[in-house]
Design a protein around this motif. Structure first.
Motif, PDB file in Angstrom:
ATOM      1  N   UNK A 189       0.838  -1.203   0.000  1.00  0.00           N
ATOM      2  CA  UNK A 189       0.000   0.000   0.000  1.00  0.00           C
ATOM      3  C   UNK A 189       0.872   1.252   0.000  1.00  0.00           C
ATOM      4  N   UNK A 190       1.961   1.189   0.733  1.00  0.00           N
ATOM      5  CA  UNK A 190       2.886   2.319   0.753  1.00  0.00           C
ATOM      6  C   UNK A 190       3.542   2.535  -0.603  1.00  0.00           C
ATOM      7  N   UNK A 191       3.876   1.443  -1.295  1.00  0.00           N
ATOM      8  CA  UNK A 191       4.467   1.564  -2.625  1.00  0.00           C
ATOM      9  C   UNK A 191       3.477   2.169  -3.618  1.00  0.00           C
ATOM     10  N   UNK A 192       2.206   1.848  -3.485  1.00  0.00           N
ATOM     11  CA  UNK A 192       1.189   2.442  -4.360  1.00  0.00           C
ATOM     12  C   UNK A 192       1.117   3.952  -4.130  1.00  0.00           C
ATOM     13  N   UNK A 193       1.174   4.364  -2.877  1.00  0.00           N
ATOM     14  CA  UNK A 193       1.183   5.802  -2.577  1.00  0.00           C
ATOM     15  C   UNK A 193       2.383   6.483  -3.226  1.00  0.00           C
ATOM     16  N   UNK A 194       3.522   5.802  -3.207  1.00  0.00           N
ATOM     17  CA  UNK A 194       4.708   6.349  -3.870  1.00  0.00           C
ATOM     18  C   UNK A 194       4.468   6.495  -5.370  1.00  0.00           C
ATOM     19  N   UNK A 195       3.839   5.480  -5.964  1.00  0.00           N
ATOM     20  CA  UNK A 195       3.588   5.507  -7.407  1.00  0.00           C
ATOM     21  C   UNK A 195       2.731   6.705  -7.798  1.00  0.00           C
ATOM     22  N   UNK A 196       1.737   7.025  -6.984  1.00  0.00           N
ATOM     23  CA  UNK A 196       0.871   8.174  -7.279  1.00  0.00           C
ATOM     24  C   UNK A 196       1.666   9.473  -7.288  1.00  0.00           C
ATOM     25  N   UNK A 197       2.650   9.573  -6.410  1.00  0.00           N
ATOM     26  CA  UNK A 197       3.508  10.761  -6.399  1.00  0.00           C
ATOM     27  C   UNK A 197       4.342  10.832  -7.674  1.00  0.00           C
ATOM     28  N   UNK A 198       4.811   9.672  -8.137  1.00  0.00           N
ATOM     29  CA  UNK A 198       5.615   9.652  -9.358  1.00  0.00           C
ATOM     30  C   UNK A 198       4.779  10.012 -10.587  1.00  0.00           C
ATOM     31  N   UNK A 199       3.527   9.599 -10.593  1.00  0.00           N
ATOM     32  CA  UNK A 199       2.625   9.990 -11.684  1.00  0.00           C
ATOM     33  C   UNK A 199       2.478  11.506 -11.713  1.00  0.00           C
ATOM     34  N   UNK A 200       2.280  12.088 -10.544  1.00  0.00           N
ATOM     35  CA  UNK A 200       2.131  13.546 -10.455  1.00  0.00           C
ATOM     36  C   UNK A 200       3.396  14.276 -10.903  1.00  0.00           C
ATOM     37  N   UNK A 201       4.559  13.628 -10.770  1.00  0.00           N
ATOM     38  CA  UNK A 201       5.819  14.249 -11.169  1.00  0.00           C
ATOM     39  C   UNK A 201       6.028  14.208 -12.678  1.00  0.00           C
ATOM     40  N   UNK A 202       5.199  13.433 -13.400  1.00  0.00           N
ATOM     41  CA  UNK A 202       5.317  13.398 -14.851  1.00  0.00           C
ATOM     42  C   UNK A 202       5.941  12.144 -15.415  1.00  0.00           C
ATOM     43  N   UNK A 203       5.964  11.057 -14.647  1.00  0.00           N
ATOM     44  CA  UNK A 203       6.541   9.807 -15.143  1.00  0.00           C
ATOM     45  C   UNK A 203       5.815   9.321 -16.390  1.00  0.00           C
ATOM     46  N   UNK A 204       6.576   8.724 -17.328  1.00  0.00           N
ATOM     47  CA  UNK A 204       5.985   8.102 -18.512  1.00  0.00           C
ATOM     48  C   UNK A 204       5.729   6.620 -18.280  1.00  0.00           C
ATOM     49  N   UNK A 205       6.593   5.977 -17.517  1.00  0.00           N
ATOM     50  CA  UNK A 205       6.405   4.585 -17.100  1.00  0.00           C
ATOM     51  C   UNK A 205       6.802   4.491 -15.634  1.00  0.00           C
ATOM     52  N   UNK A 206       6.348   3.425 -14.982  1.00  0.00           N
ATOM     53  CA  UNK A 206       6.703   3.183 -13.582  1.00  0.00           C
ATOM     54  C   UNK A 206       7.493   1.891 -13.493  1.00  0.00           C
ATOM     55  N   UNK A 207       8.557   1.913 -12.725  1.00  0.00           N
ATOM     56  CA  UNK A 207       9.379   0.717 -12.545  1.00  0.00           C
ATOM     57  C   UNK A 207       9.319   0.254 -11.100  1.00  0.00           C
ATOM     58  N   UNK A 208       9.061  -1.045 -10.919  1.00  0.00           N
ATOM     59  CA  UNK A 208       9.239  -1.683  -9.612  1.00  0.00           C
ATOM     60  C   UNK A 208      10.659  -2.226  -9.622  1.00  0.00           C
ATOM     61  N   UNK A 209      11.529  -1.597  -8.885  1.00  0.00           N
ATOM     62  CA  UNK A 209      12.961  -1.921  -8.928  1.00  0.00           C
ATOM     63  C   UNK A 209      13.319  -2.817  -7.734  1.00  0.00           C
ATOM     64  N   UNK A 210      13.347  -4.117  -7.989  1.00  0.00           N
ATOM     65  CA  UNK A 210      13.635  -5.107  -6.949  1.00  0.00           C
ATOM     66  C   UNK A 210      15.092  -5.525  -7.053  1.00  0.00           C
ATOM     67  N   UNK A 211      15.978  -4.723  -6.501  1.00  0.00           N
ATOM     68  CA  UNK A 211      17.410  -4.926  -6.705  1.00  0.00           C
ATOM     69  C   UNK A 211      17.978  -6.101  -5.924  1.00  0.00           C
ATOM     70  N   UNK A 212      17.266  -6.606  -4.920  1.00  0.00           N
ATOM     71  CA  UNK A 212      17.801  -7.692  -4.099  1.00  0.00           C
ATOM     72  C   UNK A 212      17.098  -9.024  -4.341  1.00  0.00           C
TER      73      UNK A 212
END
Length: 628
Positions: free
Chosen positions: A169-192
């Motif tokens: 749920x917290x990650x979804x809230x982050x995604x909404x902020x990125x949409x507002x910033x003008x993102x063209x695509x969203x990446x779930x970056x699972x580096x580990x």
């Protein structure tokens, strides 16, 4: 796909579910498996076939590649980008950008960020995958805006991790902020490689309920889960996934491209890619990988312990390489156990460069010193000061006090504290920089850049050898680890060559050599290196070991360094008044800037070093005189 359409985003809609592929063979896969050592020449030979595949994009730049090009491969990273752009005219080129950190390890001023993004786009980057290690999106605002202005695709990223303070749920809230910033695509970056199939399906489903942008999933196969997680993410609506051609896949890299293509064939998610063509590419890289055997590690394989220690793909393999070079591989488990403890102390940051480097290096020092936070890097102090941004969770106050004492951490956007640098850098490097790209390189890695420019000017740009050096026999049990004259300190795919020995001042016919013995920095008094390296001691001592050229530190006001390294900054001038404990200079070692403090209060009488000088622990670097 015609060249002119590279930057148009074509992804699945409700009627066409085709899955798109980003292949990481030219960046993340060899960073994770081979310490970022693939040379540009080995990329160019296969470029025509790669350009025919029809990937959504190829990841070719950013991350550790910039540093590794300069430091080890002796290549200009900007030139690599230019020639790859020319060799791959029909394929989108993608880079990994660490927000305000760019491709370095600190926050850079906004003018440097803007110019770097502008030049990266100008030289060939179509897609900027932009992230902040703490998911503090104040730290990506300028990079996102600059990429938009450059008419590039902005792939804004959420650093995925698991901890007591992270939820879907917290990650979804982050995604909404990125949409507002003008993102063209969203990446779930699972580096580990922590994203499980169930979590992937749940997270992508929740994202699809709230955002309409394409979802791109990036994971490492460190725990063996990535391919299964990709399939569930695709079923939940993810349009793009990261894979690596099979000969550079799995383990700490990404899942195999061909396997996913085959798994999706004949389904609504069919990639449409040619398995025969991909097989030819895999054969090429299978042979290429043999050239880089020196950088392989037993720790690049699937290891479910990743789910416990939560270490990123490149970090575990390169940490193993570091310890192996020091004949200290037996300390690996201790370091792996310490990393989660340091991470908790720091408020559960996601482990991705630069936080993985900060946490990993501090954990390594805690183990090597035998005392937690006895030695603290500048980056660790800066983290606790808030100079990397807002930690996701609460900081351990005991650890913070050890790092910064009673100093109050900042709460503003860290880059707001930075003055513009470009004009000053242009003046500082006048005559040595040939292009604006050179100036940006200097801004990111000043010491390494100057060395690179000097070698380039003299025509002596020689990459490190691909073959292991011949082992040198040691004749004493007192110094069992002195055989190599240098060792590699590497975290998350980025490696720094540190001299095993520095030579101090002779005392009663013997000279101190500063070396790592049993994983600790030791001062060993011997007459000469021939006592322990009989065959090549003279050559190593003349060419590789930094001899002390400054007075031995004797007086209480003599400032010296606790470890060998290079001076990266001077914070005082002759005549300045300083208080006991003030930072007076920084020394780079273990790829971290280590602060050096004055032992007494007084006036700066002499400064015996300049930026770029190699220094040893028993030398006087600055003289402080008590005021009468």
């Amino acid at each position: 796909m015609p060249n002119k359409n590279r930057n148009k985003i074509r992804v699945a809609d409700k009627k066409e579910l085709r899955t798109r592929i980003t292949d990481t063979i030219l960046r993340d896969s060899h960073q994770s498996l081979l310490a970022t050592r693939m040379r540009t020449s080995d990329m160019l030979e296969i470029a025509p076939l790669l350009d025919r595949v029809g990937y959504w994009s190829l990841e070719v730049w950013g991350g550790a590649t910039f540093d590794a090009c300069l430091r080890f491969l002796k290549e200009d990273p900007w030139e690599r980008l230019k020639v790859l752009r020319k060799a791959l005219p029909n394929t989108r080129l993608q880079m990994l950008l660490r927000g305000q950190n760019l491709v370095g390890y600190r926050h850079y001023p906004d003018d440097v960020v803007r110019k770097f993004v502008e030049r990266a786009a100008k030289n060939g980057i179509d897609i900027f995958r932009i992230f902040d290690a703490l998911n503090d999106f104040r730290n990506i605002e300028v990079a996102v805006k600059s990429a938009k202005e450059a008419r590039a695709v902005v792939e804004a990223s959420i650093c995925y991790t698991t901890s007591p303070v992270h939820t879907n749920e917290g990650f979804v809230d982050m995604a909404l902020k990125l949409v507002d910033m003008g993102a063209d695509t969203l990446c779930i970056k699972d580096m580990a490689g922590l994203l499980t199939p169930g979590a992937a399906y749940d997270l992508v489903s929740k994202l699809k309920e709230k955002v309409s942008l394409p979802i791109h999933v990036h994971s490492h196969d460190s725990s063996g889960l990535a391919a299964m997680s990709y399939l569930k993410a695709i079923e939940a609506g993810a349009e793009i996934v990261d894979t690596a051609i099979s000969s550079f896949a799995s383990g700490t890299s990404q899942p195999p491209t061909e396997s996913l293509v085959a798994a999706l064939r004949g389904t609504p998610y069919d990639t449409g890619l040619d398995l025969s063509l991909l097989s030819d590419i895999a054969d090429y890289f299978r042979n290429i990988r043999k050239k880089y055997k020196k950088f392989e590690s037993e720790y690049t394989a699937i290891n479910t312990k990743t789910l416990v220690v939560q270490i990123p793909g490149g970090m575990i393999s390169n940490l193993a390489h570091q310890l192996k070079e020091q004949n200290a591989i037996d300390k690996m488990n201790e370091v792996l156990e310490e990393i989660p403890r340091v991470r908790k102390d720091m408020g559960y940051p996601p482990l991705v460069t630069p936080t993985s480097q900060v946490v990993g290096t501090q954990a390594t020092l805690n183990v090597l010193m035998g005392d937690r936070y006895k030695v603290i890097t500048s980056e660790t102090r800066n983290y606790f000061k808030g100079l990397y941004g807002r930690p996701p969770g609460d900081i351990d106050e005991t650890a913070r006090k050890k790092a910064i004492g009673d100093e109050k951490p900042i709460t503003c956007r860290p880059a707001d504290l930075l003055e513009p640098e470009l004009d000053k850098l242009m003046r500082d490097i006048d005559g040595k920089a040939k292009t604006i790209e050179d100036i940006l390189t200097y801004a990111l890695f000043p010491v390494v850049a100057l060395e690179f420019f000097e070698q380039r000017e003299s025509g002596k740009l020689e990459p490190e050898p691909l073959e292991e050096p011949k082992e040198t026999e040691t004749r004493t049990a007192v110094v069992p680890h002195l055989a190599p004259s240098e060792f590699m300190v590497t975290v998350h795919g980025e490696t720094y060559r540190v001299k095993v020995a520095g030579a101090g001042h002779k005392v009663e016919g013997k000279r101190p050599f500063f070396i790592t013995v049993d994983n600790r920095l030791e001062e060993v008094m011997i007459e000469s290196l021939t006592e322990v390296i009989p065959s090549t001691a003279g050559e190593i001592e003349r060419a590789s070991i930094t001899q002390s050229v400054r007075p031995k530190a004797r007086k209480e006001g003599d400032v010296t360094t606790p470890i060998p390294g290079k001076v990266t900054s001077l914070k005082v001038s002759v005549g300045d008044r300083v208080a006991e404990g003030d930072m007076v200079l920084t020394v780079e070692a273990m790829k971290m800037e280590n602060e050096v403090h004055t032992p007494i209060s007084g006036v700066v009488k002499k400064i015996l070093v300049k930026i770029g000088d190699s220094v040893n622990p028993d030398e006087t670097l600055i003289e402080i005189e008590k005021e009468q």
